[in-house]
Scaffold this motif. Structure first.
Motif, short mmCIF file in Angstrom:
data_model
loop_
_atom_site.label_atom_id
_atom_site.label_comp_id
_atom_site.label_asym_id
_atom_site.label_seq_id
_atom_site.Cartn_x
_atom_site.Cartn_y
_atom_site.Cartn_z
N SER A 133 2.37 14.55 2.66
CA SER A 133 2.94 13.44 3.42
C SER A 133 2.66 12.15 2.68
N THR A 134 3.64 11.23 2.74
CA THR A 134 3.51 9.95 2.05
C THR A 134 4.02 8.84 2.95
N VAL A 135 3.29 7.74 2.95
CA VAL A 135 3.72 6.51 3.62
C VAL A 135 3.56 5.38 2.62
N SER A 136 4.61 4.59 2.44
CA SER A 136 4.53 3.50 1.47
C SER A 136 5.31 2.28 1.96
N PHE A 137 4.85 1.11 1.53
CA PHE A 137 5.51 -0.15 1.81
C PHE A 137 5.61 -0.91 0.49
N ASN A 138 6.79 -1.41 0.19
CA ASN A 138 6.94 -2.17 -1.04
C ASN A 138 8.02 -3.23 -0.89
N PRO A 180 0.82 -1.22 0.00
CA PRO A 180 0.00 0.00 0.00
C PRO A 180 0.85 1.27 0.00
N ARG A 181 0.23 2.32 -0.51
CA ARG A 181 0.86 3.64 -0.51
C ARG A 181 -0.21 4.69 -0.29
N LEU A 182 0.01 5.55 0.69
CA LEU A 182 -0.94 6.62 1.00
C LEU A 182 -0.24 7.97 0.88
N SER A 183 -0.84 8.84 0.12
CA SER A 183 -0.31 10.19 -0.06
C SER A 183 -1.40 11.20 0.30
N ILE A 184 -1.05 12.19 1.11
CA ILE A 184 -2.00 13.21 1.55
C ILE A 184 -1.42 14.59 1.22
N VAL A 185 -2.22 15.40 0.57
CA VAL A 185 -1.84 16.79 0.28
C VAL A 185 -2.91 17.69 0.88
N TYR A 186 -2.49 18.64 1.69
CA TYR A 186 -3.44 19.57 2.32
C TYR A 186 -3.00 21.00 2.02
N ASP A 187 -3.88 21.76 1.37
CA ASP A 187 -3.62 23.16 1.08
C ASP A 187 -4.11 23.99 2.24
#
Length: 876
Positions: free
Chosen positions: A602-607, A586-593
């Protein structure tokens, strides 16, 4: 109740007598003045009591109620003096005659803002950032706040690489934008646009959010024929510099043709480097890159301008055409040929640091590199709001030759490498609507082969290759053939603020590795000195992309499930390995203006990363004269955990841009590599099945501000990185830590009219720790100071200076460089005559240090001598 309130209001109003004042307003000649403003003010408080304007006949009338004995009346109109009089609060007729008024307009200077923003588009006015010494658009881009150009020409915006480079909205060069950046005259460009949150596929623009930015070049004219023709000659030794690059840009056609050749140290090969991530291949684990199995022992390149040390003889031809056709289709052809010959002269002093002892190795090197490269791409492309279609056919041929001579004190060695690479591939992507959703089909098919051969004289690794007896020559041959395909279908559906894209795909990679080692007897050595490896990798993957967009939030979640199969077999060695696994990555990316200025991402990823064929072969391969490797072990497996947090601030109106990013990585490996460092500095590498973890941290920041009033541009940057891992050196497990810091600044200022100064500095600090022992701190610093003077009409004088200092483990190294350029311009004919002298102080050598996990390498590199050139440059 409401009736009572109205009654009280009426009683209050009628408590005062109603006053009517009326009359006429005219000029000194008696003509009526229409639309004059009449105000009745409270004499005590100056509050407005009543307001009216005069009609076409100049008549006015006002009614009001106020408990005052006197009121003020004010009459005003354009082109007339304002009249203010005090009148009794009673009914009356009052006429006014206004006097003409003469307005003296102040001088008004209109200045356009150098940076403007409209939606997600930031516009930079090129003329606001250009200097007299500039020639190409790349010269101007480096001054634009928020934009950064790296040493290889890659363009960053707010610390991230751009995802597309357009000229008038068209992608002529498919990522090889150095061709345009280095040769397109800035005078032909009106604006540089940064397209924030750029979704390259128009059909997906309202469905899939992108946090990447693209760059678009806006030209001054709809029809633009531009470019340059340059001819330069010089001495020390005989030098030449040729560049003929015509360009044509219209609404339906773009053409860029370039022939360049020089032996002055200008590495024009970088203009063929792809710098952006292709919108199709970025989704694939493509095996289409050349793998260099064999090489000669190289010198570490100095970390400053190649023009001071690159001894080259290079020719480049590039033809790029784009034609718009009917129904929004585009046909693009890109062809390039490169012939590049380079020489390296110098020496290395290598210190291998182990837990128990230190090995020193001193070598004198003389190397030759020859490259012939052919690249061809034919693309049909349609990118409209209703349909997307792209098909690209690629061919690449690469023929390399490397020759090296080494004086190691106790012996002289010669090395020769011949390497070829042939590739043909086709990539396809199409998107079309089915009902209320979009269907995407991706396909990549490619085949390549890489035959390579290394000869070393005298032979090395006698214990392994020749029963511990000296011998005359060893030859290593490697031949790798690869077939690779990747195909997928996906469905894109938008539901309120959500976008869902389920995808299913299949990858297949089939490789065959043959390698042989031959000694003086010319008989191929068998056993574990010869590889005949069949490699089959397949992967079925399911992925669900979920995006959420609402107000200031943008969330991107991918949840791929991969089922991978490996079948590895070397029949002659009777070695076989089969491996099957299912992974969730999984990979989660969050962008907040936060607002129009601040952004948080912010990004969290596992591969999971699995080994490639060059990380698993059961027999020895001689990589270079100092390294022989056999990896008879299970398939390498690495589990990566990546976390990042970034803040960005940009205020285009104030020309202020700032970003800071932090990343944290953790990689768990199933294999540990045992490096045996021999007494002569040679290394033998073997893999051991042993779990180990590598930790890494990195933080970087950059702030850039343009002071328009002071005509000054200031940039500050900072970086810190830490890596910690375990190594096995000579059978001893060793913990290694590498730390590095870097500081930098850049100032561009106009001192007075016609005099500009550019100052840039970089400082790097590197430190290495093995177990509890810290090794010497390495400090490298570069300072550049350029003075540009154009106070004389049609003339410019440029003085470039550079100071470099490195502290080495044997001694400190200092270099001071000075260059001079004089340019005279005939503006009507757009011709420049240029005279330049480089390396006036005739520095001949440069010393630097590089750090690896267990070694310090001090390199003494021969530089280009003092040289003088005369150039004639025609603007097309």
């Amino acid at each position: 109740m409401m009736r009572m309130i109205i009654l009280f209001i009426l009683i209050g109003n009628f408590g005062y007598a109603q006053t009517t004042i009326k009359g006429n307003i005219y000029d000194k000649k008696g003509y009526p003045i229409a639309n004059a403003n009449i105000l009745i003010n409270n004499k005590a408080t100056q509050d407005i009591i009543s307001y009216s304007t005069s009609d076409e006949k100049g008549m006015y009338s006002l009614n009001f109620n106020v408990d005052q004995k006197e009121i003020d009346i004010q009459i005003s109109s354009i082109d007339f003096e304002t009249v203010i009089e005090t009148l009794k609060n009673e009914n009356q007729k009052k006429d006014f005659a206004l006097q003409d008024k003469v307005f003296e307009l102040k001088e008004v200077v209109i200045k356009s803002s150098p940076i403007t923003q409209r939606g997600d588009t930031i516009n930079y006015t090129v003329n606001s950032f250009s200097k007299e010494q500039d020639r190409s658009i790349a010269d101007v881009l480096k001054r634009m706040p928020g934009i950064e150009i790296l040493s290889d020409g890659k363009v960053l915006y707010q610390g991230k690489p751009i995802n597309k480079y357009y000229i008038e909205g068209l992608d002529l060069l498919e990522g090889k934008y150095n061709l345009a950046n280095d040769n397109l005259s800035y005078k032909a460009v009106s604006q540089v646009q940064i397209l924030e949150n750029h979704q390259a596929v128009k059909l997906l623009d309202s469905l899939k959010f992108s946090d990447d930015a693209a760059l678009n070049i806006k030209l001054k004219k709809d029809y633009t024929f531009t470019g340059q023709a340059k001819l330069g000659v010089g001495t020390a030794p005989f030098l030449w510099d040729i560049n003929v690059t015509p360009m044509l840009f219209t609404k339906k056609r773009q053409v860029l043709v370039s022939y360049q050749a020089n032996n002055t140290g200008n590495n024009i090969a970088s203009q063929l480097k792809t710098l952006t991530i292709d919108d199709l291949l970025s989704q694939f684990e493509s095996s289409n890159e050349k793998t260099n199995w064999l090489s000669i022992q190289k010198l570490s390149n100095p970390n400053f301008s190649e023009k001071r040390w690159l001894d080259n003889n290079i020719n480049l031809l590039s033809i790029n055409c784009l034609q718009k056709m009917k129904n929004d289709y585009e046909l693009r052809l890109n062809f390039s040929y490169l012939n590049d010959n380079q020489r390296q002269e110098g020496s290395t002093n290598t210190r291998f640091i182990t837990q128990n002892n230190t090995v020193n190795l001193l070598e004198e090197n003389s190397n030759l590199y020859a490259t012939n490269l052919v690249q061809t791409n034919i693309t049909i492309h349609k990118n409209s709001k209703k349909k997307y279609f792209k098909n690209s056919l690629d061919f690449e041929g690469n023929w390399d030759l490397q020759r090296g001579f080494i004086d190691a004190g106790n012996q002289n060695l010669t090395q020769n490498v011949r390497s070829e690479y042939l590739k043909v591939s086709n990539s396809h992507k199409s998107i079309f609507g089915i009902g209320n959703q979009l269907l995407t089909f991706n396909s990549y098919v490619g085949y390549n082969k890489t035959p390579q051969k290394l000869k070393v004289n005298p032979g090395q690794f006698e214990e392994i290759l020749n029963n511990s007896n000296p011998y005359e020559q060893v030859t290593q041959a490697v031949d790798l053939k690869t077939f690779y395909t990747n195909n997928s279908f996906s469905l894109t559906k938008g539901i309120y603020q959500f976008t869902f894209e389920p995808k299913i795909g299949f990858q297949l990679e089939n490789q065959n590795l043959n390698s042989q080692i031959v000694t003086t007897s010319n008989v191929p050595l068998g056993g574990d000195l010869s590889n005949n490896l069949d490699w089959m990798r397949s992967k079925i993957y399911f992925d669900l992309l979920t995006q959420y967009q609402k107000n200031k939030w943008h969330l991107d979640l991918t949840t791929p499930i991969n089922m991978q199969t490996y079948a590895i077999n070397d029949k002659p060695l009777q070695r076989k390995s089969n491996f099957n696994t299912a992974t969730f990555e999984p990979r989660l990316s969050i962008v907040y203006d936060l607002n129009s200025y601040w952004k948080i991402n912010s990004t969290v990823s596992f591969n999971n990363q699995f080994g490639t064929i060059n990380q698993l072969h059961y027999a020895y391969i001689l990589q270079n004269y100092r390294s022989i490797q056999k990896i008879d072990a299970p398939l390498p497996q690495i589990f990566n955990q990546n976390k990042s947090l970034g803040f960005g601030y940009r205020n285009p109106l104030k020309a202020l841009f700032w970003n800071i990013a932090y990343t944290n990585t953790k990689s768990t490996n199933n294999l540990q590599y045992d490096t045996q460092i021999l007494a002569n500095g040679s290394t033998e590498i073997k893999a051991i099945e042993q779990k180990n973890t590598v930790f890494g941290q990195n933080i970087s920041s950059r702030i850039n501000k343009q002071f328009n009033e002071l005509k000054t541009n200031v940039t500050l940057n900072f970086g810190y990185s830490l890596a910690e891992a375990q190594q096995i050196l000579n059978a001893n497990t060793t913990t290694i830590k590498n730390k590095s810091w870097n500081l930098g600044n850049k100032i561009d200022i106009d001192i007075v009219k016609g005099i500009n100064i550019e100052y840039e500095s970089r400082m790097n600090f590197s430190k290495n720790k093995i177990q509890e022992t810290y090794n010497p701190l390495i400090i490298q610093q570069n300072h550049l100071l350029n003075l540009n003077c154009n106070r004389f009409e049609n003339q410019i004088f440029i003085v470039k200076s550079e100071y470099i200092k490195n502290n080495l483990f044997s001694e400190d190294s200092k270099n001071v460089f000075l260059d001079f350029i004089y340019r005279y311009t005939i503006k009507k004919k757009k011709i420049d005559f240029e005279f330049q002298v480089n390396n006036i102080f005739n520095n001949s050598t440069f010393k630097t240090v590089s750090i690896s996990d267990f070694s310090y390498i001090e390199t003494n590199f021969n530089l280009r001598p003092r040289q003088a050139l005369i150039k004639v440059i025609f603007a097309l």
